[in-house]
Design a protein around this motif. Structure first.
Motif, short mmCIF file in Angstrom:
data_model
loop_
_atom_site.label_atom_id
_atom_site.label_comp_id
_atom_site.label_asym_id
_atom_site.label_seq_id
_atom_site.Cartn_x
_atom_site.Cartn_y
_atom_site.Cartn_z
N LEU A 23 -57.61 1.27 -44.41
CA LEU A 23 -56.97 1.01 -43.13
C LEU A 23 -55.64 0.27 -43.23
O LEU A 23 -54.88 0.25 -42.26
CB LEU A 23 -57.91 0.21 -42.22
N THR A 24 -55.38 -0.36 -44.34
CA THR A 24 -54.15 -1.14 -44.46
C THR A 24 -52.97 -0.23 -44.81
O THR A 24 -53.14 0.80 -45.46
CB THR A 24 -54.29 -2.26 -45.51
N ARG A 25 -51.82 -0.63 -44.32
CA ARG A 25 -50.57 0.09 -44.59
C ARG A 25 -49.51 -0.93 -44.97
O ARG A 25 -49.55 -2.07 -44.50
CB ARG A 25 -50.10 0.85 -43.34
N PRO A 26 -48.54 -0.54 -45.79
CA PRO A 26 -47.51 -1.49 -46.23
C PRO A 26 -46.75 -2.15 -45.08
O PRO A 26 -46.30 -3.28 -45.20
CB PRO A 26 -46.57 -0.63 -47.09
N TRP A 27 -46.61 -1.46 -43.98
CA TRP A 27 -45.84 -1.99 -42.85
C TRP A 27 -46.67 -2.86 -41.91
O TRP A 27 -46.15 -3.41 -40.95
CB TRP A 27 -45.16 -0.86 -42.08
N ASN A 28 -47.97 -2.98 -42.16
CA ASN A 28 -48.83 -3.86 -41.37
C ASN A 28 -49.52 -4.84 -42.32
O ASN A 28 -50.38 -4.45 -43.09
CB ASN A 28 -49.91 -3.07 -40.63
N ASP A 29 -49.15 -6.10 -42.24
CA ASP A 29 -49.77 -7.14 -43.04
C ASP A 29 -51.11 -7.50 -42.39
O ASP A 29 -51.13 -8.02 -41.27
CB ASP A 29 -48.84 -8.35 -43.10
N PRO A 30 -52.23 -7.22 -43.04
CA PRO A 30 -53.53 -7.47 -42.41
C PRO A 30 -53.76 -8.95 -42.08
O PRO A 30 -54.38 -9.27 -41.07
CB PRO A 30 -54.55 -6.95 -43.42
N ASP A 31 -53.26 -9.84 -42.92
CA ASP A 31 -53.40 -11.26 -42.65
C ASP A 31 -52.67 -11.64 -41.36
O ASP A 31 -53.20 -12.38 -40.52
CB ASP A 31 -52.88 -12.07 -43.83
N LYS A 32 -51.48 -11.11 -41.18
CA LYS A 32 -50.72 -11.36 -39.95
C LYS A 32 -51.40 -10.71 -38.75
O LYS A 32 -51.41 -11.28 -37.65
CB LYS A 32 -49.29 -10.84 -40.09
N ASP A 33 -51.96 -9.52 -38.94
CA ASP A 33 -52.66 -8.86 -37.84
C ASP A 33 -53.85 -9.69 -37.37
O ASP A 33 -54.11 -9.80 -36.17
CB ASP A 33 -53.12 -7.46 -38.25
N ILE A 34 -54.56 -10.29 -38.30
CA ILE A 34 -55.68 -11.16 -37.93
C ILE A 34 -55.18 -12.38 -37.17
O ILE A 34 -55.72 -12.73 -36.12
CB ILE A 34 -56.50 -11.57 -39.17
N SER A 35 -54.14 -13.02 -37.67
CA SER A 35 -53.60 -14.19 -36.98
C SER A 35 -53.13 -13.85 -35.58
O SER A 35 -53.35 -14.61 -34.64
CB SER A 35 -52.44 -14.79 -37.79
N ARG A 36 -52.49 -12.71 -35.43
CA ARG A 36 -52.03 -12.28 -34.11
C ARG A 36 -53.22 -12.08 -33.17
O ARG A 36 -53.18 -12.47 -32.01
CB ARG A 36 -51.22 -11.00 -34.22
N LYS A 37 -54.26 -11.45 -33.67
CA LYS A 37 -55.44 -11.20 -32.83
C LYS A 37 -56.10 -12.50 -32.41
O LYS A 37 -56.58 -12.63 -31.28
CB LYS A 37 -56.45 -10.29 -33.56
N LEU A 38 -56.12 -13.48 -33.28
CA LEU A 38 -56.74 -14.76 -32.95
C LEU A 38 -55.98 -15.50 -31.86
O LEU A 38 -56.52 -16.41 -31.23
CB LEU A 38 -56.88 -15.63 -34.20
N ASN A 39 -54.74 -15.08 -31.59
CA ASN A 39 -53.95 -15.67 -30.51
C ASN A 39 -54.08 -14.92 -29.19
O ASN A 39 -53.63 -15.40 -28.15
CB ASN A 39 -52.47 -15.74 -30.90
N VAL A 40 -54.67 -13.71 -29.22
CA VAL A 40 -54.80 -12.89 -28.02
C VAL A 40 -56.20 -12.29 -27.97
O VAL A 40 -56.55 -11.48 -28.81
CB VAL A 40 -53.75 -11.75 -28.00
N GLN A 41 -56.98 -12.71 -27.02
CA GLN A 41 -58.35 -12.22 -26.83
C GLN A 41 -59.18 -12.24 -28.12
O GLN A 41 -59.76 -11.23 -28.53
CB GLN A 41 -58.34 -10.81 -26.24
N PRO A 42 -59.29 -13.39 -28.76
CA PRO A 42 -60.07 -13.45 -30.01
C PRO A 42 -61.54 -13.11 -29.79
O PRO A 42 -62.22 -12.70 -30.74
CB PRO A 42 -59.89 -14.90 -30.46
N GLU A 43 -62.02 -13.23 -28.56
CA GLU A 43 -63.42 -12.89 -28.27
C GLU A 43 -63.68 -11.39 -28.40
O GLU A 43 -64.84 -10.96 -28.41
CB GLU A 43 -63.81 -13.37 -26.87
N LEU A 44 -62.61 -10.60 -28.53
CA LEU A 44 -62.76 -9.15 -28.70
C LEU A 44 -62.51 -8.72 -30.16
O LEU A 44 -62.20 -7.57 -30.43
CB LEU A 44 -61.80 -8.40 -27.77
N PHE A 45 -62.68 -9.64 -31.07
CA PHE A 45 -62.59 -9.35 -32.50
C PHE A 45 -63.99 -9.56 -33.06
O PHE A 45 -64.50 -10.67 -33.11
CB PHE A 45 -61.58 -10.29 -33.15
N PHE A 46 -64.63 -8.46 -33.43
CA PHE A 46 -66.02 -8.49 -33.86
C PHE A 46 -66.18 -8.17 -35.34
O PHE A 46 -65.39 -7.41 -35.90
CB PHE A 46 -66.84 -7.45 -33.07
#
Length: 139
Positions: A23-46
């Protein structure tokens, strides 16, 4: 499988899961994607766990008009056992409880295996074109 909200301690296991699922791609840093999600509706990250091991994940969102889901992943060692279906049911239930009338899913057109998975869950292609524009480069 136990499904629960993501916790920071799950970060490396989730990134490994996404990498194992391609699922990872060079243009999407998964660590950054997780941090971003934790700032917006983290209750919807399962995450889904079996015997304390992270074997599934999904990020969902709701903008007041449509829901979305990204990073639905099930470890290759645990696929074809219904875990992806359970994750999607959890997302659908959470979004429906928020009043979400429709869920949109973006799947690469070349990913026939995943398109078939969603077809079995009752999802169908909409006559739309997805457009994208990178606002913040990860690389």
């Amino acid at each position: 499988m136990d499904i629960r909200a993501f916790k920071s301690a799950n970060r490396s296991a989730v990134i490994e899961l996404w990498q194992a699922c391609g699922l990872t791609r060079p243009w999407n840093d998964p660590d950054k994607d997780i941090s971003r999600k934790l700032n917006v509706q983290p209750e919807l990250f399962f995450i889904g766990e079996v015997d304390g091991k992270v074997i599934a994940s999904a990020m969902a969102g709701y903008d007041g008009h449509r829901g979305s889901v990204f990073y639905l992943a099930v470890s290759p060692d645990y696929q074809h056992r219904g875990y992806g279906k359970l994750m999607m049911h959890r997302i659908e239930d959470a979004l429906e409880a928020m009043g979400c009338p429709k869920l949109n899913i973006v799947v690469r057109s070349s990913n026939e295996k995943v398109l078939e998975f969603y077809d079995h869950l009752g999802y169908a292609a909409d006559d739309v074109v997805i457009l994208g524009k990178r606002l913040i480069p990860d690389a």
